[in-house]
Design a protein around this motif. Sequence first.
Motif, PDB file in Angstrom:
ATOM      1  N   ALA A  23      44.156  30.615 -20.013  1.00  0.00           N
ATOM      2  CA  ALA A  23      44.074  29.554 -21.018  1.00  0.00           C
ATOM      3  C   ALA A  23      42.638  29.260 -21.455  1.00  0.00           C
ATOM      4  CB  ALA A  23      44.730  28.283 -20.488  1.00  0.00           C
ATOM      5  N   LEU A  24      41.691  29.361 -20.543  1.00  0.00           N
ATOM      6  CA  LEU A  24      40.313  28.972 -20.828  1.00  0.00           C
ATOM      7  C   LEU A  24      39.407  30.164 -21.117  1.00  0.00           C
ATOM      8  CD1 LEU A  24      40.034  26.242 -18.053  1.00  0.00           C
ATOM      9  CD2 LEU A  24      40.231  25.842 -20.511  1.00  0.00           C
ATOM     10  N   LYS A  25      39.983  31.267 -21.546  1.00  0.00           N
ATOM     11  CA  LYS A  25      39.167  32.468 -21.749  1.00  0.00           C
ATOM     12  C   LYS A  25      38.186  32.337 -22.904  1.00  0.00           C
ATOM     13  CE  LYS A  25      42.612  34.950 -24.559  1.00  0.00           C
ATOM     14  NZ  LYS A  25      43.442  36.170 -24.628  1.00  0.00           N
ATOM     15  N   HIS A  26      38.435  31.426 -23.842  1.00  0.00           N
ATOM     16  CA  HIS A  26      37.500  31.212 -24.956  1.00  0.00           C
ATOM     17  C   HIS A  26      36.504  30.098 -24.659  1.00  0.00           C
ATOM     18  CE1 HIS A  26      39.699  33.899 -27.621  1.00  0.00           C
ATOM     19  NE2 HIS A  26      40.814  33.309 -27.261  1.00  0.00           N
ATOM     20  N   ALA A  27      36.647  29.447 -23.524  1.00  0.00           N
ATOM     21  CA  ALA A  27      35.833  28.273 -23.226  1.00  0.00           C
ATOM     22  C   ALA A  27      34.357  28.622 -23.061  1.00  0.00           C
ATOM     23  CB  ALA A  27      36.351  27.590 -21.965  1.00  0.00           C
ATOM     24  N   ARG A  28      33.517  27.770 -23.621  1.00  0.00           N
ATOM     25  CA  ARG A  28      32.070  27.881 -23.456  1.00  0.00           C
ATOM     26  C   ARG A  28      31.532  26.787 -22.531  1.00  0.00           C
ATOM     27  NH1 ARG A  28      30.666  28.450 -29.946  1.00  0.00           N
ATOM     28  NH2 ARG A  28      32.045  30.247 -30.361  1.00  0.00           N
ATOM     29  N   ILE A  29      32.122  25.595 -22.638  1.00  0.00           N
ATOM     30  CA  ILE A  29      31.731  24.479 -21.777  1.00  0.00           C
ATOM     31  C   ILE A  29      32.985  23.715 -21.366  1.00  0.00           C
ATOM     32  CG2 ILE A  29      30.626  22.211 -21.734  1.00  0.00           C
ATOM     33  CD1 ILE A  29      28.338  23.352 -23.306  1.00  0.00           C
ATOM     34  N   CYS A  30      33.162  23.570 -20.067  1.00  0.00           N
ATOM     35  CA  CYS A  30      34.253  22.775 -19.509  1.00  0.00           C
ATOM     36  C   CYS A  30      33.634  21.697 -18.622  1.00  0.00           C
ATOM     37  CB  CYS A  30      35.214  23.639 -18.702  1.00  0.00           C
ATOM     38  SG  CYS A  30      36.167  24.822 -19.688  1.00  0.00           S
ATOM     39  N   GLY A  31      33.281  20.581 -19.226  1.00  0.00           N
ATOM     40  CA  GLY A  31      32.670  19.503 -18.466  1.00  0.00           C
ATOM     41  C   GLY A  31      33.717  18.731 -17.689  1.00  0.00           C
ATOM     42  N   TYR A  32      33.378  18.358 -16.468  1.00  0.00           N
ATOM     43  CA  TYR A  32      34.372  17.617 -15.673  1.00  0.00           C
ATOM     44  C   TYR A  32      33.714  16.583 -14.767  1.00  0.00           C
ATOM     45  CZ  TYR A  32      33.499  19.775 -11.079  1.00  0.00           C
ATOM     46  OH  TYR A  32      32.954  20.143  -9.876  1.00  0.00           O
ATOM     47  N   ALA A  33      34.521  15.589 -14.428  1.00  0.00           N
ATOM     48  CA  ALA A  33      34.115  14.565 -13.470  1.00  0.00           C
ATOM     49  C   ALA A  33      35.045  14.636 -12.275  1.00  0.00           C
ATOM     50  CB  ALA A  33      34.177  13.181 -14.109  1.00  0.00           C
ATOM     51  N   SER A  34      34.502  14.369 -11.096  1.00  0.00           N
ATOM     52  CA  SER A  34      35.284  14.424  -9.860  1.00  0.00           C
ATOM     53  C   SER A  34      35.964  13.083  -9.616  1.00  0.00           C
ATOM     54  CB  SER A  34      34.374  14.771  -8.679  1.00  0.00           C
ATOM     55  OG  SER A  34      33.824  16.054  -8.830  1.00  0.00           O
ATOM     56  N   PHE A  35      37.270  13.055  -9.825  1.00  0.00           N
ATOM     57  CA  PHE A  35      38.042  11.849  -9.573  1.00  0.00           C
ATOM     58  C   PHE A  35      39.019  12.032  -8.410  1.00  0.00           C
ATOM     59  CE2 PHE A  35      37.656  11.105 -14.385  1.00  0.00           C
ATOM     60  CZ  PHE A  35      36.498  10.349 -14.222  1.00  0.00           C
TER      61      PHE A  35
END
Length: 536
Positions: free
Chosen positions: A286-298
């Motif tokens: 699903a994320l093969k085109h992703a350049r930036i996947c920003g995330y927060a640890s919840f």
Amino acid sequence: MALDYTFDAALADRIASEKDADTRPMFVTAKGDGISPTEFGEKVSQTAAWLVARGVTSGDKVAVWLPNKLEWMMLLFACARIGAVVAAVNTRYRTAELQHILKSSGAKMLIFEGRDSRADFYRLISELDFSELADLKELVCVDADAAALPPINNIKIGLFSPEEAHPEADTVGTANSPILLFTTSGTTNAPKLVMHVQRAVILHAYNCAKALEFDQDGARFLSVMPFCGVFGLNPTLAAIAGRAPVYLHTEFDIELLVKDVKENAITHLFGSDEMYQQIWQRDREALKHARICGYASFTPGIEEKMRHIAENRVPLLGLYGASEIFAIFSTQPLNLPIEQRLQGGGLPAGGSQAELRVRNTETGELCAENEVGILEFRAPTNFIGYYRNEEATSKAIDADGYFHSNDIGYLRGDGTFVYLARNGDFLRLSGFLTDPKEIEEVLEQDEAVGKCQVVGVEYKGKTRPVAFVIPIDPGKMPKEDVLISEAKSSLAHYKVPLHVIVIDAFPTTESANGLKIQKAKLRDEAMRYIKDAGSS
């Protein structure tokens, strides 16, 4: 773009800079409809005229209680034009929380959706105590059947209908006009209202557009985090500033999310660690085109899973943000080793505009590089204060203009920083500042433990750690004496929990970014447990 950082200037810049501004989508709605910059500009003008016709003027507060619909953005830009202020209301709020924000903001108008799959918003509004809401004059529903809704407290339910013909509204808002009120998380106290001016919001959007390459060819952003919080709104505005189309999701649906990410070759995505884990479980392509996947640890206990996803070439980046200084205030650089780029914190989007320092919690002195302390921030994108709360504002912003975040972290020395935890979550044990994750990770290695949270309590004049664990299998309960023994073999003596308490679930509260664990409630429960157990 002109130096006058207003929403109007940003929208005009977007329209003027695109040769295909009449056809290229600026937004793609949940129904798949593309809205061009020119079309959106027309909708903003209509909405501004409609607001003025309903009596909204400069300085008035408009409470927006909507999911990520196009109407949310139309109202934001329109309020900016006429100098009004949007009070962002979480769609997960219920009557008591709605009462607080309406009363605290002095909102003149509340715009809401009649109901969704989770709540009947009309019913929740009917339960308000209107004796405390003297400023509230207008209730407006975005649903087509609003006319069928009975009045509440003698206030007729209006229909949001900007397509009606009204005289064009004058542009009143300036770069220094207040535009947004966000609520703080409020996990221990009633939420404060964080106020931002147009200049800060738009400057941050352009900073992020450049720093995170929203302005590069082919960039596409899927907006899934709610606009009522900075984690949802700030990346969306950055995409607008970078001329990247925004795909709107009105609610979290993992199947639809994966489908849209793949079909639309989404390059930029922001969300929680749990969201990425669900995407990965559903479809590893699903994320093969992703350049930036920003995330927060919840979500406690899934750090290893996030590392595994990153090792499979998903561009996961830790980040940092707060309502007072915006979300995606910073992100970790992609070129860092995985372990470092998955940490919270990073490089500020504002570059040299943003100043950071760290203060020792014991001495009050500024910390050297790699020394842990309280993070403090000064930037032109900082909030201007807590609305109608001078006392809280004076405590949060010092004489030098630095915001005291009450978050624990340290400077790396390469321009980046690391966020570790809220100050109240970090523990000072036997004089040593201790990350509770060190203890949690040891206890989570036990085969009977699913997840763990550690808090500190005062016991016999010292701060002692107390652990709460959730069983991985209800039929196989963790044993306190075994877990304490395991901790003694792996940890320094002062890190060994005084008690290990087994519970079914951690207490949580809703925020704009998702569920947050209420450490204050865990601490209270720990104190009750110690009293009942008669610890020695």
